[in-house]
Design a protein around this motif. Structure first.
Motif, PDB file in Angstrom:
ATOM      1  N   ARG A  71       0.825  -1.198   0.000  1.00 51.13           N
ATOM      2  CA  ARG A  71       0.000   0.000   0.000  1.00 51.13           C
ATOM      3  C   ARG A  71       0.861   1.250   0.000  1.00 51.13           C
ATOM      4  NH1 ARG A  71      -4.919   1.863   1.219  1.00 51.13           N
ATOM      5  NH2 ARG A  71      -5.863  -0.169   1.390  1.00 51.13           N
ATOM      6  N   PRO A  75      -4.677   6.338   0.186  1.00 47.46           N
ATOM      7  CA  PRO A  75      -5.656   5.631  -0.627  1.00 47.46           C
ATOM      8  C   PRO A  75      -6.188   6.468  -1.780  1.00 47.46           C
ATOM      9  CG  PRO A  75      -6.530   6.057   1.566  1.00 47.46           C
ATOM     10  CD  PRO A  75      -5.158   6.602   1.526  1.00 47.46           C
ATOM     11  N   GLY A  76      -6.008   7.785  -1.713  1.00 45.61           N
ATOM     12  CA  GLY A  76      -6.462   8.619  -2.820  1.00 45.61           C
ATOM     13  C   GLY A  76      -5.770   8.235  -4.115  1.00 45.61           C
ATOM     14  N   PHE A  79      -7.094   4.945  -5.308  1.00 47.17           N
ATOM     15  CA  PHE A  79      -8.425   5.124  -5.883  1.00 47.17           C
ATOM     16  C   PHE A  79      -8.325   5.680  -7.301  1.00 47.17           C
ATOM     17  CE2 PHE A  79     -12.410   7.274  -6.623  1.00 47.17           C
ATOM     18  CZ  PHE A  79     -13.331   6.379  -6.120  1.00 47.17           C
ATOM     19  N   LEU A  82      -7.049   3.025  -9.623  1.00 45.91           N
ATOM     20  CA  LEU A  82      -8.040   1.974  -9.821  1.00 45.91           C
ATOM     21  C   LEU A  82      -9.137   2.460 -10.755  1.00 45.91           C
ATOM     22  CD1 LEU A  82      -8.587  -0.827  -8.874  1.00 45.91           C
ATOM     23  CD2 LEU A  82      -9.787   0.063  -6.924  1.00 45.91           C
ATOM     24  N   LYS A  83      -9.535   3.695 -10.569  1.00 48.27           N
ATOM     25  CA  LYS A  83     -10.604   4.250 -11.384  1.00 48.27           C
ATOM     26  C   LYS A  83     -10.157   4.349 -12.839  1.00 48.27           C
ATOM     27  CE  LYS A  83     -13.645   8.188 -11.414  1.00 48.27           C
ATOM     28  NZ  LYS A  83     -13.889   9.485 -10.807  1.00 48.27           N
ATOM     29  N   LEU A  86     -10.090   0.815 -14.310  1.00 46.53           N
ATOM     30  CA  LEU A  86     -11.408   0.262 -14.603  1.00 46.53           C
ATOM     31  C   LEU A  86     -12.025   0.954 -15.810  1.00 46.53           C
ATOM     32  CD1 LEU A  86     -12.929  -0.221 -11.066  1.00 46.53           C
ATOM     33  CD2 LEU A  86     -12.243  -1.968 -12.654  1.00 46.53           C
ATOM     34  N   LEU A 182     -11.580  11.152   6.929  1.00 39.79           N
ATOM     35  CA  LEU A 182     -12.270  10.092   6.222  1.00 39.79           C
ATOM     36  C   LEU A 182     -11.389   9.365   5.219  1.00 39.79           C
ATOM     37  CD1 LEU A 182     -15.559  11.975   6.061  1.00 39.79           C
ATOM     38  CD2 LEU A 182     -15.161   9.851   7.232  1.00 39.79           C
ATOM     39  N   HIS A 183     -10.169   9.791   5.055  1.00 39.78           N
ATOM     40  CA  HIS A 183      -9.253   8.932   4.307  1.00 39.78           C
ATOM     41  C   HIS A 183      -8.927   7.820   5.286  1.00 39.78           C
ATOM     42  CE1 HIS A 183      -6.625  11.460   6.649  1.00 39.78           C
ATOM     43  NE2 HIS A 183      -5.668  10.583   6.505  1.00 39.78           N
ATOM     44  N   ILE A 184      -9.141   6.595   4.910  1.00 36.96           N
ATOM     45  CA  ILE A 184      -9.508   5.584   5.878  1.00 36.96           C
ATOM     46  C   ILE A 184      -8.492   5.266   6.980  1.00 36.96           C
ATOM     47  CG2 ILE A 184     -10.413   3.241   6.141  1.00 36.96           C
ATOM     48  CD1 ILE A 184     -11.444   4.065   3.114  1.00 36.96           C
TER      49      ILE A 184
ATOM     50  N   GLY B  70     -17.518   8.931  -7.304  1.00 33.20           N
ATOM     51  CA  GLY B  70     -16.343   9.397  -8.018  1.00 33.20           C
ATOM     52  C   GLY B  70     -15.295   9.976  -7.094  1.00 33.20           C
ATOM     53  N   GLU B  71     -15.678  10.254  -5.864  1.00 32.04           N
ATOM     54  CA  GLU B  71     -14.681  10.742  -4.911  1.00 32.04           C
ATOM     55  C   GLU B  71     -14.078   9.556  -4.184  1.00 32.04           C
ATOM     56  OE1 GLU B  71     -16.508  13.625  -2.440  1.00 32.04           O
ATOM     57  OE2 GLU B  71     -16.701  15.056  -4.076  1.00 32.04           O
ATOM     58  N   ASN B  72     -12.913   9.778  -3.606  1.00 33.04           N
ATOM     59  CA  ASN B  72     -12.241   8.604  -3.052  1.00 33.04           C
ATOM     60  C   ASN B  72     -12.573   8.342  -1.590  1.00 33.04           C
ATOM     61  OD1 ASN B  72     -10.743  10.453  -1.671  1.00 33.04           O
ATOM     62  ND2 ASN B  72      -8.994  10.315  -3.046  1.00 33.04           N
ATOM     63  N   HIS B  73     -13.207   9.293  -0.957  1.00 29.18           N
ATOM     64  CA  HIS B  73     -13.654   8.982   0.402  1.00 29.18           C
ATOM     65  C   HIS B  73     -14.995   9.661   0.647  1.00 29.18           C
ATOM     66  CE1 HIS B  73     -12.551  13.005   1.677  1.00 29.18           C
ATOM     67  NE2 HIS B  73     -11.437  12.856   1.000  1.00 29.18           N
ATOM     68  N   PRO B  74     -15.785   9.115   1.565  1.00 26.60           N
ATOM     69  CA  PRO B  74     -17.086   9.711   1.817  1.00 26.60           C
ATOM     70  C   PRO B  74     -16.968  11.110   2.419  1.00 26.60           C
ATOM     71  CG  PRO B  74     -16.646   7.967   3.383  1.00 26.60           C
ATOM     72  CD  PRO B  74     -15.561   7.913   2.368  1.00 26.60           C
ATOM     73  N   ALA B 196     -13.355  -2.478  -4.995  1.00 26.47           N
ATOM     74  CA  ALA B 196     -12.421  -1.504  -4.447  1.00 26.47           C
ATOM     75  C   ALA B 196     -11.034  -2.088  -4.240  1.00 26.47           C
ATOM     76  CB  ALA B 196     -12.954  -0.967  -3.134  1.00 26.47           C
ATOM     77  N   LEU B 484     -10.164  -0.672  -0.587  1.00 20.75           N
ATOM     78  CA  LEU B 484     -10.415   0.699  -0.145  1.00 20.75           C
ATOM     79  C   LEU B 484     -11.696   0.797   0.663  1.00 20.75           C
ATOM     80  CD1 LEU B 484      -9.535   2.484  -3.461  1.00 20.75           C
ATOM     81  CD2 LEU B 484      -8.244   2.582  -1.373  1.00 20.75           C
ATOM     82  N   ALA B 488     -15.964   3.098  -1.049  1.00 21.13           N
ATOM     83  CA  ALA B 488     -15.171   3.459  -2.217  1.00 21.13           C
ATOM     84  C   ALA B 488     -15.546   2.572  -3.401  1.00 21.13           C
ATOM     85  CB  ALA B 488     -13.690   3.327  -1.907  1.00 21.13           C
ATOM     86  N   SER B 491     -18.665   3.906  -4.803  1.00 15.03           N
ATOM     87  CA  SER B 491     -18.364   5.151  -5.494  1.00 15.03           C
ATOM     88  C   SER B 491     -17.745   4.889  -6.859  1.00 15.03           C
ATOM     89  CB  SER B 491     -17.428   5.969  -4.608  1.00 15.03           C
ATOM     90  OG  SER B 491     -16.792   6.962  -5.329  1.00 15.03           O
ATOM     91  N   LEU B 492     -16.846   3.907  -6.911  1.00 13.49           N
ATOM     92  CA  LEU B 492     -16.208   3.539  -8.182  1.00 13.49           C
ATOM     93  C   LEU B 492     -17.238   3.055  -9.192  1.00 13.49           C
ATOM     94  CD1 LEU B 492     -12.998   1.490  -7.408  1.00 13.49           C
ATOM     95  CD2 LEU B 492     -13.191   3.440  -8.902  1.00 13.49           C
TER      96      LEU B 492
END
Lengths: 437, 550
Positions: A71, A75-76, A79, A82-83, A86, A182-184, B70-74, B196, B484, B488, B491-492
């Motif tokens: 990791r 996580p941003g 993400f 990953l986006k 996909l 909230l970034h986990i 579309g955002e990476n966190h709530p 995720a 994630l 997430a 969201s994806l």
């Protein structure tokens, strides 16, 4: 924290840093420099979420050995990777609408897209109209860090345990700190990041049943006034309670310490805010909900209340005796004066209204109070509000409102309103003389 | 300054995010997108942008996460607690001496109930209260964090894959009725977790509050689900016990599990706690609970090939010089600082999730320890699926944040597989079979069954072609993959305009409720009929299914 410009002589755009006037901490210590004074949160998230592929100096086409994936710091990035992965997979495997741009929007502005749209009409059956006939292959899963895959690594866990062991409780984040982040994973205080301030808006409120606008503030930012403001208290009767005593000599009832195992009487007064006379029907469950049901009786559950007309109309038109009495009683509404049975010849009797005024009516309410502390020793400690005496009451109001039709005087229309209210009467006290608790 | 930042933060995404009006079907002919101006007050650009946003909600037993697709966190994560049910104007918690007063003492089975939104056991659940709690949380999310109008926003709801219909119905009703949502798409959280993680398959271990759910997912479909009651609630209980023991050493003699003499682990059902302990114990669990990466003494026994072994040596000196006790300040009345040995802090996790010190044969079906359950799930899968799933262990949920737990689970699973192979028969019979050469050797892992084929040029070429597009399958080894999280994932998926199986329209739901849902097979049949050209009834057009949740 304030934003200060850095004094670097040869730098074309002077970068800014955050500094704290209290502890002399600056964001330079953690390597955070900002380009602008404003848009702090956006700049911060840019700094932290910078995608891996954008990082200079990293070879993008070098294949990662699969087992070394772990990791990355935030996580941003994962993400975003990953986006992107996909998205390319979906585009490759589902030859989708040719009119869509890679970002997914229909692009009408570009001439090539327009040409493609037109070609749909001119030569059907060839070019973009044709679907590929080959069997759609399944999209694959991500296989590298650039594609958003990261493996559980022993190092992460090992580092976390070591840190926890060395630095102990103070280095971990409290639940309230975590709630803002909230970034986990933010187990340690070193993971915390600045969070943006929450904005506020002016908002209109609608009725949830009929979607009628109830409250609408003025659009101007400086103004605190409302364009529409419909308050419930202008439409539903005001409810008021006070204890009713058995004799004028009785010591006033302490509402914070209502004696248990007795029947207490209360006066329940309703005041009508409408300009029409109303008929009120009250209903209550005969035992209050909860673990201890107190027994409740409303002696007169149905009664009329006069209209909220001009005070003087009634005073001038009514007979003098009534006038005298109502005039005095009106002043007494909500007055903490002691009320007792037998006062001016009144009796608390089932089916009879206690007292009535211009736009208000009082009825008697009887509550048989149960001992709250009795029984189940050691089972559960009572909840902190176990002793509160509260009655749910269903109020139904009926009246005839005048309907104004265009031009002429309309007829009367029957209207009805019904709702639940909770009456808080006080707290039940402890039974005197009980041994222990 | 920072106040405007949240707004600008959001804006660049609007360009990237696709319009949702185009995703539902291929439009028969291109047309100019219609801009609808919902009110004369808002500027057109604002309403156009607002229309595009898809909201993603993730609802669990204890939290609601809300954000924009579309955002990476709530944008926010709201928790439910007893403080929410205070009366208006009740400021008692702010009194200085409030913390010291004894509060409600719960019987053990109701412990922590105030902090939960629902329980799977609906007998004690007040559905009206659940609806009200959800409504309040959603309203808070909209007015405080999202600052959006809930109308005309499509919603993606990530839910546990098993939810009682009554709960599902009340969740949907609350959102549809109170927030005017036009449509809700449901996603199952295990699948969202797999998305995720960037995989198509995996073994999702969701260590939640009330239960741990282990789901084998293959090709985004759930194929095997097992559950256990060993989850964070049990860990928190053990932690509360530990804290109590250290706070008041005299009490340990009566209640502590040590003094009970037998080494059997007991779920502390005989204890009932003051609910103040709940918050304290939970905080300590969140902050300092950890799990050794391999069991004590394992280093001596297994001298090779264990994955944790390689990493152990460098950290050894660090561990020896580290302090042995953790000091934890207690917020409860005596307010002393508890000195707890660091190794003790690992006990609640080991006891609660891994059932350490317990004879597994004595455990009930619903309280199997996690490694055993993961093994059982894998064992129940077909070998090829198993090979894929075992190398994608996705550990998620609140419990996955415990330091060391992921590595420990991977370690335990590896050693279980090493010990047993994939033999469903255990113990005496298995030993007998192994000893008897006539009965053949036990079946090995899937990797031993796949013989390498003789290679020729054409196959190689085909393989190369295939590799360009198809999956590079890693299989047969135990490997953990990070995810994630379910939010997430939702969201994806939502941002990639994938159409969900369960899409519920507001009008059809409000007309019939959950009873209006069709079976999935009926839906498929309906679309097939349509493809044949036969006109189906108009009602079929907006038919919907509950898919997994039916």
């Amino acid at each position: 924290m304030t934003v200060n410009a850095l004094e670097i002589p040869d730098h074309p755009t002077r970068p800014f840093i955050l500094s704290c006037g209290y502890c002399n901490w600056t964001s330079q210590e953690i390597g955070v420099q900002l380009d602008k004074v404003g848009q702090m949160s956006a700049q911060m998230s840019n700094i932290f979420n910078r995608s891996l592929r954008e990082t200079p100096g990293r070879p993008t086409n070098a294949p990662e050995p699969t087992l070394d994936l772990s990791r990355p710091d935030n996580p941003g990035t994962v993400f975003a990777n990953l986006k992107a992965f996909l998205k390319t997979q979906l585009n490759d495997h589902h030859p989708d609408n040719p009119l869509l741009t890679p970002s997914g929007d229909i692009n009408y502005s570009s001439p090539t897209a327009l040409a493609r749209i037109m070609s749909l009409y001119t030569n059907l059956g060839s070019g973009y109209g044709k679907r590929s006939t080959q069997k759609p292959t399944t999209m694959r899963e991500s296989s590298s860090l650039e594609e958003g895959l990261c493996l559980t690594s022993l190092n992460t866990d090992m580092d976390a345990i070591t840190k926890l062991r060395n630095e102990g409780y103070p280095c971990t984040t409290s639940p309230s700190q975590r709630a803002g982040q909230l970034h986990i994973p933010c187990a340690f205080t070193s993971d915390l990041r600045p969070i943006p301030m929450l904005l506020r808006t002016k908002r209109a409120k609608r009725c949830r049943a009929c979607r009628h606008i109830l409250v609408k503030p003025e659009a101007k930012i400086e103004s605190t006034r409302y364009r529409i403001r419909l308050l419930a208290r202008n439409y539903i009767p005001t409810v008021h309670t006070k204890p009713l005593h058995q004799a004028p000599t009785q010591t006033p009832l302490d509402l914070n310490n209502i004696p248990p195992l007795q029947t207490s009487q209360f006066l329940l007064s309703l005041r009508n805010p409408l300009f029409d006379p109303i008929v009120v029907t009250l209903a209550t469950p005969n035992r209050t909900p909860g673990r201890r049901g107190h027994k409740v009786t409303i002696l007169c559950p149905q009664f009329d209340i006069g209209a909220n007309a001009d005070k003087w109309d009634e005073a001038l038109s009514s007979a003098s005796a009534i006038q005298q009495r109502t005039g005095r009683s009106t002043q007494r509404f909500g007055d903490p004066r002691l009320e007792y049975v037998g006062q001016e010849g009144k009796v608390a009797e089932a089916g009879k209204v206690w007292e009535k005024g211009r736009n208000w009516t009082s009825v008697v309410l009887e509550v048989g109070i149960v001992d709250v502390d009795a029984g189940d020793e050691g089972e559960e400690w009572g909840s902190e509000d176990e002793d509160v005496l509260e009655l749910p009451v269903f109020v139904r109001v009926e009246w005839e409102a005048e309907v104004e039709e265009r031009g002429k005087e309309g007829g009367k229309e029957k209207r009805e309103l019904a709702y639940w209210v909770v009456l808080g009467l006080g707290r039940v006290g402890k039974l005197e003389g009980t041994v222990g608790s | 300054m920072t106040t405007a930042a949240g707004y600008f933060d959001r804006k660049p995404n609007a360009g990237v995010r696709p319009g949702i009006a185009h995703l539902q079907a291929d439009p028969p002919s291109p047309h100019t997108p219609q801009r609808t101006f919902s009110s004369t007050l808002s500027s057109p650009s604002l309403s156009y942008r607002a229309e595009e946003e898809i909201l993603v909600f993730e609802l669990g037993a204890r939290h609601l996460s809300v954000g924009i697709a579309g955002e990476n966190h709530p944008r926010c994560r709201l928790e439910f607690g007893p403080e929410d049910s205070r009366r208006v104007g009740d400021y008692r918690p702010y009194y200085p001496e409030y913390q010291d007063r004894p509060r409600k003492r719960k019987r053990d089975y109701r412990w922590g109930e105030d902090h939960e939104l629902w329980r799977m056991d609906l007998r004690g659940v007040d559905l009206g209260l659940v609806e009200d709690k959800i409504e309040r949380a959603v309203r808070e999310a909209f007015t405080k964090y999202l600052l959006l109008d809930s109308k005309n926003k499509r919603l993606v709801l990530v839910l546990p894959s098993l939810l009682p219909h009554l709960l599902l119905s009340s969740v949907l009703t609350t959102v549809f009725v109170n927030f005017q949502t036009p449509s809700i798409t449901l996603f199952a959280s295990p699948t969202a977790n797999v998305v995720a993680a960037g995989c198509r398959a995996g073994l999702v271990v969701d260590i939640g509050w009330d239960e741990t759910v282990i789901t084998a997912v293959y090709d985004f479909r759930e194929i095997k689900v097992l559950r256990t009651a060993r989850a964070m609630k049990v860990v928190t209980k053990h932690m509360a016990e530990l804290l109590k023991e250290h706070e008041d050493p005299s009490a340990a003699g009566t209640d502590g599990p040590e003094s009970s003499g037998n080494q059997e682990e007991q779920l502390p059902f005989q204890l009932s706690f003051d609910s103040r302990y709940f918050e304290f114990a939970e905080e300590v669990t969140m902050r300092t609970a950890w799990c050794p990466m391999e069991p004590e003494g394992a280093g001596q026994q297994s001298n090779d090939t264990s994955p944790a072994e390689k990493k152990k040596d460098p950290s050894e000196p660090a561990e020896t010089k580290a302090p042995d006790t953790a000091s934890i300040p207690s917020p409860l009345p005596p307010r002393k600082t508890l000195q707890i040995p660091f190794t003790k802090l690992a006990e609640p996790v080991e006891k609660g999730l891994l059932a350490l010190g317990t004879n597994i044969h004595n455990l009930d079906h619903e309280e199997q320890p996690l490694p055993q359950l993961m093994y059982a799930t894998l064992l129940a899968l077909p070998p090829d699926v198993r090979a894929v799933c075992m190398s994608r262990l996705i550990i998620t949920g609140g419990g996955s944040n415990i330091a060391g737990l992921k590595s420990r689970l991977v370690y335990e699973l590896t050693s279980l597989i090493e010990k047993r192979g994939w033999n469903p028969v255990q113990r005496r019979v298995a030993r007998k079979v192994a000893e008897n050469p006539k009965l053949g050797k036990p079946r090995g892992g899937p990797e031993t069954m796949l013989e390498p084929q003789v290679e020729d040029e054409i196959t190689q070429k085909l393989e190369k072609e295939k590799l360009k597009r198809a999956t590079v399958e890693v299989g047969g080894e135990v490997r953990g993959v990070e995810t994630l999280g379910a939010w997430a994932g939702g969201s994806l998926v939502a941002s990639l305009k994938v159409k969900g199986v369960v899409e519920i329209e507001r009008d059809t739901f409000l007309a019939h409720g959950l009873a209006g849902a069709k079976r999935e097979s009926e839906m498929v049949a309906a679309t097939q009929r349509m493809s044949l050209g036969a006109r189906t009834a108009l009602g079929e057009k907006n038919a919907w299914t509950l898919g997994n949740w039916a």
